[in-house]
Design a protein around this motif. Structure first.
Motif, PDB file in Angstrom:
ATOM      1  N   LYS A 168       0.828  -1.216   0.000  1.00  0.00           N
ATOM      2  CA  LYS A 168       0.000   0.000   0.000  1.00  0.00           C
ATOM      3  C   LYS A 168       0.856   1.256   0.000  1.00  0.00           C
ATOM      4  N   ASN A 169       1.956   1.209  -0.749  1.00  0.00           N
ATOM      5  CA  ASN A 169       2.819   2.375  -0.839  1.00  0.00           C
ATOM      6  C   ASN A 169       2.739   2.897  -2.257  1.00  0.00           C
ATOM      7  N   SER A 170       1.971   3.992  -2.419  1.00  0.00           N
ATOM      8  CA  SER A 170       1.719   4.465  -3.776  1.00  0.00           C
ATOM      9  C   SER A 170       2.989   4.975  -4.428  1.00  0.00           C
ATOM     10  N   LEU A 171       3.904   5.491  -3.617  1.00  0.00           N
ATOM     11  CA  LEU A 171       5.140   6.043  -4.176  1.00  0.00           C
ATOM     12  C   LEU A 171       5.904   4.972  -4.944  1.00  0.00           C
ATOM     13  N   ALA A 186       7.610   2.701  -9.932  1.00  0.00           N
ATOM     14  CA  ALA A 186       7.797   1.491 -10.735  1.00  0.00           C
ATOM     15  C   ALA A 186       7.105   1.637 -12.078  1.00  0.00           C
ATOM     16  N   SER A 187       5.890   2.232 -12.054  1.00  0.00           N
ATOM     17  CA  SER A 187       5.190   2.344 -13.341  1.00  0.00           C
ATOM     18  C   SER A 187       5.885   3.363 -14.232  1.00  0.00           C
ATOM     19  N   ILE A 188       6.408   4.430 -13.627  1.00  0.00           N
ATOM     20  CA  ILE A 188       7.164   5.390 -14.456  1.00  0.00           C
ATOM     21  C   ILE A 188       8.334   4.681 -15.117  1.00  0.00           C
ATOM     22  N   GLN A 189       9.017   3.843 -14.314  1.00  0.00           N
ATOM     23  CA  GLN A 189      10.157   3.130 -14.880  1.00  0.00           C
ATOM     24  C   GLN A 189       9.723   2.195 -15.993  1.00  0.00           C
ATOM     25  N   LEU A 190       8.569   1.560 -15.791  1.00  0.00           N
ATOM     26  CA  LEU A 190       8.079   0.661 -16.834  1.00  0.00           C
ATOM     27  C   LEU A 190       7.866   1.419 -18.137  1.00  0.00           C
ATOM     28  N   ILE A 191       7.219   2.579 -18.017  1.00  0.00           N
ATOM     29  CA  ILE A 191       6.941   3.372 -19.227  1.00  0.00           C
ATOM     30  C   ILE A 191       8.253   3.806 -19.882  1.00  0.00           C
ATOM     31  N   PHE A 192       9.154   4.298 -19.040  1.00  0.00           N
ATOM     32  CA  PHE A 192      10.426   4.767 -19.581  1.00  0.00           C
ATOM     33  C   PHE A 192      11.187   3.631 -20.242  1.00  0.00           C
TER      34      PHE A 192
END
Lengths: 276, 163, 615
Positions: free
Chosen positions: C84-87, C92-98
């Motif tokens: 439950k840690n949104s950060l 992680a999702s930013i990294q996935l996109i990048f």
């Protein structure tokens, strides 16, 4: 050759310097003062006391302080790198501090902690001073400094002045005799030493005189008369300051060193670097 | 008596302790240090530290609170050592004699070598007493000196080590 | 060479797998112990091969690593949701996109993906000699009332393999994968105990290190967009054309991984884990990636604004971390702060980039690895055998734990005093900087190094002062019998440090200087016999030996010397009741910690914005 003699006879010469200092101090106060050889009488007297100690580690550290101090002087005079000599001095402080904090006497521990405050006040400045000398001379070698044709004191006067005010911190003189503070914490790190063990500390202090004034002498470059003049003036100035000022808080000392002395020396070094 | 013993008299270091007197004697001691009398010319220093002192200079009648302190200071000094009792109080209590809170003089607690009379003694008397103390001190040996009931005293004065 | 490198990387992975699956004491102990000679010999064999070499890898490895990358990031994302840690999830999702963007942008390159040069080989040796004993230490440490011994040791061993892999890659995209793998390993290890604090701190470590990952991905994008290259060796080919922004991002990731302020919290948080974790993070692996990365790019950034800003930032951290360490009372925290501080100095040397400065940086890396590994191992012994965690519990340690204290003493001396490696590093740095004072103005750096080393010295003296404090005689020295594993590891480090210090001149001149030469050119450092020369300055052997004897006497002699003198009470104004004197807690410094961190954030932003030329 002279450096070998100075190194070997350092305790003797330092003792004489200390004797002169006590006389000079007395004369400044319009007293007669003790005889010139008084430190040696004290030395012999202490030899004759029954040895007592708190525990072996403590006594041993006093002796190590003396040896480390002497070795630092040997490194300064016989080695060829000033910077290394500055760092060797830290070993002596280590022995002193470990010894002083190894006993459960409040004054001794307090003195050891204040000794550390002394160290953060003068250590960076010593490094800066050596670097300033390097800038002037172009070498960290003590022999090159002593063969330098010019007048280092004219090129780095602010560094010299900053160092002049650092000497009281190194030699435990008022207004910066915070760690020793005879009237307050009764000698700080040296309080628990007695008899022959105190001797080691007492003599170590004499060697420190030679160590510090050698640095002052270096500001004369190859003009030895200037070096000697600087040493004498510095000696008189320190004693005058010692006699005429009250002890400051250790906070004031650290603040003074960090907000006045170090910026002053750094400014001098920057200006000199830009000039060249 | 070795080689070093000859130099003893040139550097007597003093530990001064006031056991509850009126400070009159202490003022005299201070004036002895000052330029007019300047006892440093004899190599005397007021160290304020029993570990490095040779002469214990006691003033005052020894109050009950001071008794243990005085003994411990004496025990912490390294031999050879001399005790000098200064002023009338230190001799037998002086004007405090037989008060409920005093021990009537230094001699009841630790052995005294030199007495300096007066209330308060003049500085000249002090210096004279010191010279005498140094003479006694010169002849003393390095052997350990014991108090009356030494072992018990050590036990009561000892500090427990923390566990 | 290829086989040796593969062995070096794969062996720990296999061993870790076996340990994890077997879950038997015998297997764990024997295998970890075997790793020491095996990895050392392989690393040595690799070292004597001709290098540097580029090693081609099959295409499927590339594919595998890409798949692995996605799996790893998906795992992070999953952890973010579970915890439950949104950060964590967002990062992680930013990294996935990048990562997707990077993979789409990436063109095919003929440059091999593995690059083995002197720095890599040095790291192999460090991992083998410093890292493996920690795994051996962990096998015994975990017997003291800890759960999950085998999986823990497996992770530690695996971590060594990851580190070996990370320092041998050439492809920055691979480097990203391994950077994130070290993050994963630290995340698992910090959270190993599974209590609330451990979980919180592992979350902290995860999201902070993910920022480093994002920075690497951003750097990759810029490299590919502007220069069209994504290999370290390609970057070095024409340094002048390389985009500063990308290098700024790479430095940012190094600063994050190296726990430089304001990202120092994660390394401090690592102390809630079992002590071998701290030992492995601080000495051989993980944080050492930071100076490694700066060393890789140091020929490119040398003399640029980025390098200067890096110098200012890391130098600032060097001093301030040492200052803040003064106000700490937890032994492991003190060690952590001093690591942060010295990491600053290492990166500073790498950023200066001249031959001598790089040598200094390498010397610091090597000696710091040994000393920190040593100190943390001893911290572990203190914690488990003597139940000491805080420095105010360290009183009378000289009686209770004489040998351990002696080792700690030696470790501390190694961190800052003459004639040990760390001192030599500082000495070189000051002399080198004084050299360019004649051309420009690096005065701040001299004050940094002088002040920082003074602060570190007083920090160590303060801690040592407490542990020897004693009212009466030190007679009842109690030589507690320690487990053989602990003794072996301690003596291993002790002997290495001692022998390296005695032979420090040939060691630096013949081992470190060639490594530095491969990065920055030949440094003017040489040894005649056991005497070290640098420019005109000389560190004579009699000085080294004298200092060593003095130091040796100071730290070991108290156990053997017994003066025959009477014992008296310590001076207490004659009072009978005991008085205690604790040590200063430097509360006055703790008050300013917020300001220090705030200033470091400003410096940090300056590095990225000004240094990277984003403005």
């Amino acid at each position: 050759m002279i450096n070998v003699i100075l190194t070997v006879l350092a305790p003797l010469i330092g003792g004489v310097v200390y004797g002169i200092e006590r006389v000079v101090k007395a004369r400044m106060q319009k007293r007669v003062g003790p005889p010139l050889l008084q430190p040696f009488y004290d030395f012999f007297k202490l030899m004759d006391k029954r040895p007592i100690m708190i525990h072996s580690l403590h006594a041993l550290m006093g002796i190590m302080y003396f040896i480390a101090e002497w070795f630092a002087l040997a490194v300064l005079l016989l080695g060829n790198d000033l910077l290394i000599a500055v760092f060797f001095h830290v070993i002596a402080v280590l022995a002193l501090v470990i010894g002083a904090s190894s006993v459960r006497s409040p004054y001794s521990v307090l003195g050891a902690l204040r000794e550390l405050m002394h160290m953060i006040s003068y250590e960076p400045l010593m490094v800066l001073m050596v670097v300033a000398l390097y800038l002037v001379v172009g070498s960290f070698d003590i022999r090159d400094v002593l063969n330098y044709e010019g007048y280092p004191i004219l090129e780095i006067p602010l560094v010299f002045f900053a160092f002049l005010l650092t000497i009281p911190m190194m030699l435990q003189k008022s207004p910066f005799d915070v760690a020793e503070a005879h009237q307050e914490i009764i000698g700080g790190p040296e309080i628990e030493y007695s008899g022959p063990f105190y001797e080691a500390l007492y003599t170590g202090k004499w060697i420190e005189y030679i160590y510090v004034f050698t640095f002052v002498f270096l500001f004369g470059g190859s003009h030895y008369w200037l070096g000697i003049l600087l040493v004498v003036l510095a000696f008189l100035f320190i004693n005058l300051l010692d006699n005429s000022s009250a002890r400051l808080d250790f906070r004031t000392m650290v603040k003074f060193a960090w907000s006045v002395l170090i910026p002053m020396a750094a400014l001098n070094v920057i200006l000199l670097a830009l000039w060249q | 008596m070795g080689f070093f013993s000859k130099f003893r008299k040139k550097s007597p270091w003093i530990l001064h302790y006031n056991t509850g007197g009126c400070n009159g004697c202490d003022i005299e001691i201070l004036s002895a240090l000052a330029p007019r009398y300047d006892i440093e010319r004899f190599g005397m220093l007021n160290r304020g530290n029993p570990k490095q002192a040779d002469i214990l200079l006691v003033t005052g009648p020894v109050t009950k609170n001071c008794k243990d302190v005085l003994r411990r200071l004496y025990l912490e000094m390294a031999e050879p050592k001399v005790v000098v009792a200064m002023g009338a109080c230190a001799h037998g209590g002086g004007i405090f004699r037989n008060f409920y809170h005093v021990e009537n003089g230094v001699n009841n607690i630790i052995p005294v070598d030199v007495w300096i009379p007066g209330c308060a003694p003049r500085v000249e008397a002090l210096i004279d007493g010191m010279v005498e103390a140094v003479e006694i001190w010169e002849k003393k040996s390095k052997e350990k000196e014991f108090l009356k009931d030494h072992e018990n005293v050590i036990k009561t004065l000892g500090v427990e080590d923390d566990g | 060479m290829g086989a040796l490198v593969t062995l070096n990387i794969v062996l720990p992975w296999i061993a870790a797998l076996i340990i994890y699956l077997a879950k038997k004491d015998v297997v764990t102990n024997v295998l970890t112990f075997l790793m020491l000679p095996l990895l050392s010999i392989i690393a040595y064999l690799a070292y004597i091969q001709p290098h540097p070499v580029l090693i081609e890898t099959p295409k499927w490895v590339d594919l595998l690593i890409t798949v692995y990358d996605f799996g790893l990031l998906a795992y992070f994302f999953y952890q973010g949701i579970v915890r439950k840690n949104s950060l964590i999830a967002i990062l992680a999702s930013i990294q996935l996109i990048f990562l997707v963007i990077v993979l789409l942008m990436m063109n095919h390159s003929l440059t091999p993906n593995l690059y083995i040069d002197d720095v890599t080989l040095m790291f192999y040796l460090i991992v083998a000699i410093v890292g493996v004993p920690i795994a051996i230490f962990a096998t015994k440490y975990m017997d003291y009332g800890e759960k999950g011994k085998h999986s823990f040791v497996a992770i530690v061993v695996w971590f060594l393999g990851v580190m070996n892999f990370a320092v041998s890659v050439n492809n920055i995209e691979w480097f990203f994968a391994l950077f994130e793998t070290t993050t994963l390993a630290s995340y698992i290890m910090i959270g190993f105990r599974g209590d609330k604090e451990a979980v919180n701190n592992s979350n902290l470590a995860l999201w902070m290190n993910q920022i480093g990952g994002i920075a690497i991905l951003l750097a990759l994008m810029v490299f590919i967009k502007i220069n069209g290259v994504y290999h370290f060796t390609d970057l070095l080919k024409n340094p002048s054309l390389i985009s500063m922004a990308a290098l700024g991002f790479l430095s940012l990731s190094a600063l994050v991984k190296g726990a430089q302020m304001p990202f120092h919290k994660w390394l401090l948080g690592a102390m809630v884990a079992p002590t071998p974790v701290s030992a492995i993070l601080h000495s051989a692996t993980m944080v050492k990636i930071a100076p490694y990365l700066i060393l890789r790019i140091s020929p490119i950034i040398k003399g640029t604004l980025l390098a200067k800003l890096l110098i200012i930032t890391t130098g600032y951290v060097f001093v301030v971390a040492a200052v803040i360490a003064l106000s700490q009372d937890n032994f492991k925290k003190i060690l952590a702060y001093s690591t942060i501080s010295l990491l600053g100095l290492m990166m500073l040397g790498a950023a200066v980039g001249t031959p001598v400065a790089v040598t200094a940086s390498l010397v610091l890396i090597i000696f710091h690895a040994f000393a920190k590994g040593f100190l943390f191992v001893e911290a572990g012994v203190l914690e488990k055998v003597f139940h000491v965690k805080y420095i105010n519990q360290m009183r009378r340690l000289i009686e209770r734990a004489p040998l351990t204290l002696m080792f700690i003493f030696f470790g501390f001396l190694n961190m800052t005093f003459v004639p040990f490696g760390t001192f030599i590093g500082k000495w070189m740095m000051i002399e080198e900087v004084s050299n360019f004072l004649q051309h420009g103005s690096y005065i701040l750096l001299i004050i940094y190094v002088g002040a920082g080393s003074a602060f570190l010295s007083i920090l160590y003296m303060k801690v040592l002062g407490i542990s020897v404090r004693k009212a009466h005689g030190i007679e009842k020295i109690n030589f507690v019998k320690l487990p053989a594993t602990f003794n072996f590891v301690s003596v291993w480090y002790y002997v290495w440090l001692l022998s390296m210090t005695i032979f420090i001149a040939p060691f630096i001149a013949d081992f470190v200087v060639p490594i530095a030469a491969s990065i920055a050119g030949q440094a003017d450092i040489y040894a005649t016999g056991l005497t070290l020369h640098m420019y005109d300055s000389t560190l004579y052997f009699w000085q080294i030996l004298g200092a060593l004897i003095l130091i040796f006497l100071i730290h070991a002699l108290p156990y053997f010397v017994k003066f025959k003198a009477d014992v008296v009470h310590p001076y207490n104004c004659g009072e009978v009741f005991p008085r205690h004197m604790e040590t200063w807690n430097f509360e006055c410094i703790a008050r300013y910690e917020g300001y220090f961190v705030a200033f470091s954030i400003a410096l940090f932003i300056m590095v990225v914005v000004l240094g990277g030329g984003l403005l």
